[in-house]
Write a protein that holds these residues in place. Structure first.
Motif, PDB file in Angstrom:
ATOM      1  N   LEU A 275       0.857  -1.186   0.000  1.00  0.00           N
ATOM      2  CA  LEU A 275       0.000   0.000   0.000  1.00  0.00           C
ATOM      3  C   LEU A 275       0.893   1.236   0.000  1.00  0.00           C
ATOM      4  CD1 LEU A 275      -2.561  -1.096   2.766  1.00  0.00           C
ATOM      5  CD2 LEU A 275      -2.759  -1.404   0.306  1.00  0.00           C
ATOM      6  N   PRO A 276       0.996   1.960  -1.117  1.00  0.00           N
ATOM      7  CA  PRO A 276       0.382   1.703  -2.423  1.00  0.00           C
ATOM      8  C   PRO A 276       1.196   0.698  -3.220  1.00  0.00           C
ATOM      9  CG  PRO A 276       1.669   3.697  -2.507  1.00  0.00           C
ATOM     10  CD  PRO A 276       1.733   3.226  -1.075  1.00  0.00           C
ATOM     11  N   ASP A 277       0.630   0.245  -4.377  1.00  0.00           N
ATOM     12  CA  ASP A 277       1.357  -0.691  -5.223  1.00  0.00           C
ATOM     13  C   ASP A 277       2.348   0.060  -6.109  1.00  0.00           C
ATOM     14  OD1 ASP A 277      -0.061   0.413  -7.358  1.00  0.00           O
ATOM     15  OD2 ASP A 277      -1.472  -1.259  -7.496  1.00  0.00           O
ATOM     16  N   SER A 278       2.982  -0.644  -7.025  1.00  0.00           N
ATOM     17  CA  SER A 278       4.045  -0.044  -7.836  1.00  0.00           C
ATOM     18  C   SER A 278       3.531   1.011  -8.810  1.00  0.00           C
ATOM     19  CB  SER A 278       4.794  -1.131  -8.604  1.00  0.00           C
ATOM     20  OG  SER A 278       3.917  -1.846  -9.451  1.00  0.00           O
ATOM     21  N   HIS A 279       2.207   1.116  -8.956  1.00  0.00           N
ATOM     22  CA  HIS A 279       1.616   2.162  -9.789  1.00  0.00           C
ATOM     23  C   HIS A 279       1.023   3.289  -8.938  1.00  0.00           C
ATOM     24  CE1 HIS A 279       2.139  -0.425 -13.283  1.00  0.00           C
ATOM     25  NE2 HIS A 279       1.580  -1.406 -12.591  1.00  0.00           N
ATOM     26  N   GLY A 280       1.261   3.244  -7.636  1.00  0.00           N
ATOM     27  CA  GLY A 280       0.725   4.270  -6.754  1.00  0.00           C
ATOM     28  C   GLY A 280      -0.745   4.090  -6.437  1.00  0.00           C
ATOM     29  N   HIS A 281      -1.281   2.893  -6.668  1.00  0.00           N
ATOM     30  CA  HIS A 281      -2.720   2.668  -6.508  1.00  0.00           C
ATOM     31  C   HIS A 281      -3.025   1.979  -5.185  1.00  0.00           C
ATOM     32  CE1 HIS A 281      -6.874   1.844  -7.547  1.00  0.00           C
ATOM     33  NE2 HIS A 281      -6.679   0.572  -7.237  1.00  0.00           N
ATOM     34  N   ILE A 282      -4.125   2.390  -4.572  1.00  0.00           N
ATOM     35  CA  ILE A 282      -4.654   1.742  -3.368  1.00  0.00           C
ATOM     36  C   ILE A 282      -6.150   1.552  -3.559  1.00  0.00           C
ATOM     37  CG2 ILE A 282      -4.963   1.887  -0.865  1.00  0.00           C
ATOM     38  CD1 ILE A 282      -2.626   3.819  -0.757  1.00  0.00           C
ATOM     39  N   GLU A 283      -6.630   0.341  -3.366  1.00  0.00           N
ATOM     40  CA  GLU A 283      -8.070   0.103  -3.435  1.00  0.00           C
ATOM     41  C   GLU A 283      -8.777   0.919  -2.355  1.00  0.00           C
ATOM     42  OE1 GLU A 283      -9.827  -1.555  -5.592  1.00  0.00           O
ATOM     43  OE2 GLU A 283      -8.088  -2.246  -6.739  1.00  0.00           O
ATOM     44  N   PRO A 284      -9.935   1.497  -2.664  1.00  0.00           N
ATOM     45  CA  PRO A 284     -10.629   2.368  -1.699  1.00  0.00           C
ATOM     46  C   PRO A 284     -10.846   1.729  -0.336  1.00  0.00           C
ATOM     47  CG  PRO A 284     -11.639   2.574  -3.857  1.00  0.00           C
ATOM     48  CD  PRO A 284     -10.636   1.463  -3.968  1.00  0.00           C
ATOM     49  N   ASP A 285     -11.198   0.424  -0.302  1.00  0.00           N
ATOM     50  CA  ASP A 285     -11.462  -0.200   1.000  1.00  0.00           C
ATOM     51  C   ASP A 285     -10.188  -0.504   1.776  1.00  0.00           C
ATOM     52  OD1 ASP A 285     -10.647  -2.156  -0.754  1.00  0.00           O
ATOM     53  OD2 ASP A 285     -12.043  -3.676  -0.011  1.00  0.00           O
ATOM     54  N   MET A 286      -9.025  -0.324   1.132  1.00  0.00           N
ATOM     55  CA  MET A 286      -7.746  -0.529   1.802  1.00  0.00           C
ATOM     56  C   MET A 286      -7.150   0.780   2.338  1.00  0.00           C
ATOM     57  SD  MET A 286      -6.898  -3.786   1.868  1.00  0.00           S
ATOM     58  CE  MET A 286      -8.636  -4.035   2.309  1.00  0.00           C
ATOM     59  N   LYS A 287      -7.713   1.908   1.952  1.00  0.00           N
ATOM     60  CA  LYS A 287      -7.138   3.186   2.374  1.00  0.00           C
ATOM     61  C   LYS A 287      -7.123   3.370   3.886  1.00  0.00           C
ATOM     62  CE  LYS A 287      -7.470   5.946  -1.808  1.00  0.00           C
ATOM     63  NZ  LYS A 287      -7.957   7.189  -2.448  1.00  0.00           N
ATOM     64  N   PRO A 288      -8.163   2.937   4.627  1.00  0.00           N
ATOM     65  CA  PRO A 288      -8.060   3.063   6.090  1.00  0.00           C
ATOM     66  C   PRO A 288      -6.869   2.305   6.676  1.00  0.00           C
ATOM     67  CG  PRO A 288     -10.341   2.722   5.450  1.00  0.00           C
ATOM     68  CD  PRO A 288      -9.515   2.507   4.220  1.00  0.00           C
ATOM     69  N   LEU A 289      -6.526   1.143   6.115  1.00  0.00           N
ATOM     70  CA  LEU A 289      -5.352   0.403   6.585  1.00  0.00           C
ATOM     71  C   LEU A 289      -4.073   1.159   6.251  1.00  0.00           C
ATOM     72  CD1 LEU A 289      -6.246  -3.299   5.670  1.00  0.00           C
ATOM     73  CD2 LEU A 289      -6.260  -2.236   7.932  1.00  0.00           C
ATOM     74  N   TRP A 290      -4.011   1.739   5.073  1.00  0.00           N
ATOM     75  CA  TRP A 290      -2.862   2.574   4.689  1.00  0.00           C
ATOM     76  C   TRP A 290      -2.712   3.743   5.649  1.00  0.00           C
ATOM     77  CZ3 TRP A 290       1.391   4.281   2.544  1.00  0.00           C
ATOM     78  CH2 TRP A 290       1.517   5.568   2.016  1.00  0.00           C
ATOM     79  N   HIS A 291      -3.827   4.387   5.981  1.00  0.00           N
ATOM     80  CA  HIS A 291      -3.780   5.525   6.902  1.00  0.00           C
ATOM     81  C   HIS A 291      -3.345   5.083   8.294  1.00  0.00           C
ATOM     82  CE1 HIS A 291      -6.879   7.715   4.135  1.00  0.00           C
ATOM     83  NE2 HIS A 291      -5.668   7.682   3.621  1.00  0.00           N
ATOM     84  N   LEU A 292      -3.825   3.923   8.753  1.00  0.00           N
ATOM     85  CA  LEU A 292      -3.370   3.412  10.049  1.00  0.00           C
ATOM     86  C   LEU A 292      -1.865   3.154  10.029  1.00  0.00           C
ATOM     87  CD1 LEU A 292      -6.220   0.917  11.040  1.00  0.00           C
ATOM     88  CD2 LEU A 292      -5.553   2.981  12.279  1.00  0.00           C
ATOM     89  N   GLY A 293      -1.350   2.654   8.906  1.00  0.00           N
ATOM     90  CA  GLY A 293       0.083   2.447   8.777  1.00  0.00           C
ATOM     91  C   GLY A 293       0.861   3.748   8.858  1.00  0.00           C
ATOM     92  N   ILE A 294       0.311   4.812   8.261  1.00  0.00           N
ATOM     93  CA  ILE A 294       0.952   6.126   8.330  1.00  0.00           C
ATOM     94  C   ILE A 294       1.012   6.608   9.779  1.00  0.00           C
ATOM     95  CG2 ILE A 294       0.684   8.565   7.747  1.00  0.00           C
ATOM     96  CD1 ILE A 294      -0.432   7.680   5.057  1.00  0.00           C
TER      97      ILE A 294
END
Length: 291
Positions: A185-204
């Motif tokens: 998160l994100p992948d090699s194209h800079g993409h994050i699936e919408p339902d995965m964004k909360p997990l990305w934010h928690l990681g931040i």
């Protein structure tokens, strides 16, 4: 002693990794608005890609008195304020970015350390709200590295309420039939699936605890990627996660893998239980456009 610094905008989004710490970032081209922790050192507008390019700045890192707000000493201290705000008030629906340093002043405090007085603009990414804030950052001096001490006044941003959204997400995660997990998160194209964004934010948010703890006058950290994040079973009200994250020190150009164990609930926020720096990845390449 003068330090010559090439000030360049670095936006690192697309890197891939694994829990073992063997990681290899890939080149990515993405809009900066998708990466709240990568902000230009000078920005005309929120989310605008700004390159300082070939401009070079000569400034003593340990300069005292009034600082150039666009040079690294002021920028490094201001970035610490961003990490501090994220650790204290960040959530899946509230993230902070440094938009601009308006002014800065540094002074030695006897033999105990150095204090920075700053006027900065802080951007709350998700609500797209910006406020001018006053901050004080103190870097302790001693044989053992200590975390910077921060005081900041940003009442308007901190009054933004996201409790209803956080409670709904908490209940969703808690009631899921299977434990959550995600990679790259994100992948090699800079993409994050919408339902995965909360997990990305928690990681931040969790990574900001590391970046705050590790920050000195000689570092400038961004969070690059959540290599993987896994929800763990728990018997109490705190959701528990294990996370492998990649941090980018823009000064040394190192990609630093960390392993984190943290909890989250809407009521208690993020609490980091363990943090461990993994072995350096000697095969990692520098992110693009950072030379």
């Amino acid at each position: 002693m003068g330090l010559r610094i090439v000030a360049v905008l670095a936006v690192l989004m697309g890197v891939t990794g694994s829990p073992s710490g063997t990681v290899r970032p890939e080149t990515v081209s993405v809009d900066i608005t998708a990466h709240p922790n990568s902000v230009p050192e000078t920005a005309e507008e929120p989310g605008q890609n700004v390159e300082l390019g070939e401009e070079e700045a000569e400034e003593d890192v340990m300069a005292t008195g009034e600082l150039n707000p666009n040079h690294y000493p002021a920028q490094r201290a201001a970035k610490v304020v961003q990490h501090y705000l994220t650790t204290r008030y960040g959530s899946p629906y509230r993230l902070f970015g440094l938009q601009r340093v308006h002014s800065g002043n540094a002074e030695d405090v006897a033999d105990t350390g150095r204090k920075y007085q700053l006027e900065i603009s802080v951007h709350e990414i998700i609500s797209n709200t910006t406020q001018k804030c006053s901050a004080e950052v103190f870097f302790p001096r001693g044989e053992k590295q200590q975390s910077p001490q921060v005081q900041v006044s940003c009442e308007e941003l901190l009054n933004i309420s996201t409790k209803a959204q956080e409670e709904a997400l908490y209940q969703q995660y808690k009631m899921n039939q299977s434990l959550l997990s995600a990679q790259n998160l994100p992948d090699s194209h800079g993409h994050i699936e919408p339902d995965m964004k909360p997990l990305w934010h928690l990681g931040i948010v969790a990574s900001s605890f590391v970046m705050l703890k590790e920050s000195t006058e000689n570092t400038l950290y961004n969070m690059a990627q959540v290599s993987n994040i896994t929800q763990l079973a728990t018997e109490n009200d705190q959701l528990k996660f294990e996370c492998h994250t990649l941090l980018h020190d823009m000064v040394s150009q190192e990609i630093l893998p960390w392993k984190l164990l943290f909890t989250w609930s809407a009521a208690e926020g993020v609490k980091v239980l363990q943090m461990e720096q993994l072995p350096h990845c000697h095969s990692c390449e520098k992110p693009p456009n950072t030379d």
